[in-house]
Motif scaffolding. Structure first.
Motif, PDB file in Angstrom:
ATOM      1  N   UNK A 128       0.815  -1.418   0.015  1.00 30.66           N
ATOM      2  CA  UNK A 128      -0.177  -0.081  -0.087  1.00 30.66           C
ATOM      3  C   UNK A 128       0.900   1.073  -0.016  1.00 30.66           C
ATOM      4  N   UNK A 129       2.060   1.237   0.413  1.00 37.99           N
ATOM      5  CA  UNK A 129       3.009   2.161   0.438  1.00 37.99           C
ATOM      6  C   UNK A 129       3.165   3.193   1.634  1.00 37.99           C
ATOM      7  N   UNK A 130       2.668   2.532   2.684  1.00 37.39           N
ATOM      8  CA  UNK A 130       2.798   3.156   3.976  1.00 37.39           C
ATOM      9  C   UNK A 130       4.175   3.061   4.493  1.00 37.39           C
ATOM     10  N   UNK A 131       4.506   4.155   5.302  1.00 36.41           N
ATOM     11  CA  UNK A 131       6.134   4.383   5.325  1.00 36.41           C
ATOM     12  C   UNK A 131       6.848   4.509   4.406  1.00 36.41           C
ATOM     13  N   UNK A 132       8.051   3.552   4.254  1.00 31.20           N
ATOM     14  CA  UNK A 132       8.788   3.543   3.218  1.00 31.20           C
ATOM     15  C   UNK A 132       8.621   2.245   2.433  1.00 31.20           C
ATOM     16  N   UNK A 133       7.676   1.784   2.505  1.00 27.07           N
ATOM     17  CA  UNK A 133       7.372   0.293   1.612  1.00 27.07           C
ATOM     18  C   UNK A 133       7.727   0.457   0.367  1.00 27.07           C
ATOM     19  N   UNK A 134       8.565  -0.482  -0.181  1.00 23.84           N
ATOM     20  CA  UNK A 134       8.592  -0.728  -1.534  1.00 23.84           C
ATOM     21  C   UNK A 134       7.720  -1.952  -2.249  1.00 23.84           C
ATOM     22  N   UNK A 158      -2.747   3.190   3.492  1.00 22.60           N
ATOM     23  CA  UNK A 158      -2.875   2.921   4.938  1.00 22.60           C
ATOM     24  C   UNK A 158      -2.620   1.564   5.141  1.00 22.60           C
ATOM     25  N   UNK A 159      -3.386   0.507   4.417  1.00 25.64           N
ATOM     26  CA  UNK A 159      -3.197  -0.939   4.519  1.00 25.64           C
ATOM     27  C   UNK A 159      -4.118  -1.538   5.920  1.00 25.64           C
ATOM     28  N   UNK A 207     -11.011  -6.474   1.448  1.00 24.77           N
ATOM     29  CA  UNK A 207     -11.568  -5.092   1.304  1.00 24.77           C
ATOM     30  C   UNK A 207     -10.843  -4.364   1.919  1.00 24.77           C
ATOM     31  N   UNK A 208     -11.154  -2.863   1.876  1.00 23.34           N
ATOM     32  CA  UNK A 208     -10.160  -2.033   2.379  1.00 23.34           C
ATOM     33  C   UNK A 208     -11.023  -0.986   3.346  1.00 23.34           C
ATOM     34  N   UNK A 209     -10.518  -0.497   4.454  1.00 27.40           N
ATOM     35  CA  UNK A 209     -11.142   0.345   5.422  1.00 27.40           C
ATOM     36  C   UNK A 209     -11.010   1.928   4.885  1.00 27.40           C
ATOM     37  N   UNK A 223      -6.545  -5.010  -1.299  1.00 29.18           N
ATOM     38  CA  UNK A 223      -6.355  -3.650  -0.133  1.00 29.18           C
ATOM     39  C   UNK A 223      -5.219  -2.916  -0.424  1.00 29.18           C
ATOM     40  N   UNK A 224      -4.195  -3.623  -0.896  1.00 34.67           N
ATOM     41  CA  UNK A 224      -2.906  -2.818  -0.941  1.00 34.67           C
ATOM     42  C   UNK A 224      -2.893  -2.009  -2.046  1.00 34.67           C
TER      43      UNK A 224
END
Ligand code: FE
Ligand code: FE
Ligand code: ZN
Length: 289
Positions: A157-163, A235-236, A226-228, A190-191
Motif C-alpha cells: 500500500x506504500x505506508x512508510x517507506x514500503x517498496x 494505509x493498509x 476489502x479496504x477500510x 486492499x494494498x
C-alpha cells in the motif's frame, strides 16, 4: 518426499481459501480449510512478528500434501514473517531476512509446489533505488533452477517507506533478477487500492497497467481483501469482504475477471473461521462458472 502434485485446483470452480493459523500443524489446516468450503489456504511459516521457526514435522506435512491432493486443492501459499526486511539499513536485519528466506524455502522444498509470498521491504530512508537493489540481491542468492517454490512479491500500500507500492517498483526488482522463472507477484486488492490503483472503477485499466509495467505472466495469486480506507490512502487496513471501500460488486468483478478468475484467491480479512466460511460462500455464489 513422494506425493501427488497439487492440481491447479478446480478447473471450473473458484479457487479460494483464507489465512489459517499454523499452530496445530499442516494437516489440521488442510482439514480446517475443507471444513469452511475452501480449496486452498495461506499460512505463516513462523511467528509473523518474531523469528525462529518451529521444528518442521515432515510427517504432518506429508499428511497435508496427500490430503490436499485428494481434495483437489489449488496451490498453497506460505507467507513470510513481517519481520523479514530485505532492504533494512541494518546489516543484521538484512542477514536475518536472508536466513529466514533460505530456511523457509528449504522447508517448502518438501512441498510438491507452493507459493511463498513476502513483503518486499521498507527502505527506511535509504531511498527506493537502494532498497530495490538490496531486495534483488537477496533474491538472487536464493532463486535457483532447482527451486520447487515460486517466490511472490506482494503489492504493497506504500505506508512508510514500503517498496512495492507501484508496479514500476516491482518490475525494477524483477528486472534485476538473474533467474526469473521462480518469481511472481501476488496482487493484494486492499494494498493496490490503498496504493492508488482504482480496481473499483477501472479494473481493466489497472490490469492493463500491470501487463505494461510487469507482464501478466508474473501475476500468480490474489490476496482478496476489502479496504477500510479510501483509494490512494497508503494505509493498509483490511476490511471484511463487502464491508469496505472496495465493496462487493467490485469484488465480484475481480474474482470473475477473465485475467484473474483462474488464479488462487486468499482472504486476509479480519475474521474468525465462521466469518471466513461465510465470505467463501458469498464469493462462490458470485462466481460465474
Ligand atoms: Fe502480506
Ligand atoms: Fe496481503
Ligand atoms: Zn495488508
Amino acid at each position: 518426499m513422494v506425493a501427488p502434485y497439487f492440481s491447479s485446483g478446480g478447473q471450473r470452480m473458484l479457487n479460494i481459501g483464507c489465512h489459517l493459523s499454523a499452530a496445530k500443524g499442516y494437516y489440521h489446516m488442510g482439514k480446517e480449510a475443507l471444513d469452511i468450503g475452501a480449496n486452498t489456504f495461506q499460512f505463516f511459516t513462523r511467528n509473523p512478528r518474531g523469528g525462529k521457526a518451529k521444528k518442521v514435522n515432515y510427517d504432518d506435512m506429508k499428511l497435508l500434501i496427500e490430503f490436499a491432493g485428494r481434495n483437489n486443492f489449488a496451490t498453497l501459499m506460505a507467507h513470510a514473517p513481517y519481520t523479514m526486511n530485505a532492504c533494512s539499513v541494518e546489516p543484521s536485519i538484512r542477514n536475518f531476512a536472508l536466513q529466514v528466506i533460505q530456511e523457509d524455502l528449504s522447508t517448502l522444498d518438501n512441498f510438491p509446489n507452493a507459493y511463498y509470498v513476502f513483503h518486499p521491504g521498507s527502505h527506511s530512508g535509504q531511498g527506493v533505488e537502494q532498497g530495490i537493489a538490496l531486495i534483488a540481491e537477496m533474491l538472487n542468492s536464493v532463486l535457483s533452477d532447482g527451486l520447487r517454490t515460486t517466490v511472490l512479491l506482494e503489492t504493497m500500500s506504500g505506508k512508510g517507506t514500503e517498496i512495492g507500492k507501484t508496479f514500476e517498483e516491482l518490475n525494477l526488482i524483477i528486472q534485476l533478477l538473474e533467474q526469473k522463472e521462480k518469481i511472481g507477484v501476488c496482487l493484494d486488492t486492499c494494498h493496490v487500492y490503498d496504493g492508488g490503483y482504482d480496481i473499483v472503477n477501472n479494473l481493466d485499466g489497472v490490469l492493463k497497467e500491470f501487463d505494461d509495467k510487469i507482464g501478466l505472466n508474473f501475476l500468480k495469486a490474489v490476496h482478496c481483501n476489502d479496504s477500510l480506507n479510501i483509494l490512494g490512502s497508503h494505509k493498509d487496513r483490511h476490511a471484511c469482504i463487502g464491508k469496505g471501500n472496495i465493496g462487493l460488486d467490485a469484488m465480484s468483478r475481480i474474482i470473475n475477471h477473465p485475467i484473474l478468475r483462474k488464479l488462487p484467491f486468499y482472504l486476509e480479512t479480519p475474521n474468525d473461521l465462521s466469518g471466513y466460511a461465510e465470505e467463501i460462500r458469498t464469493l462462490r455464489k458470485l462466481y460465474v462458472e
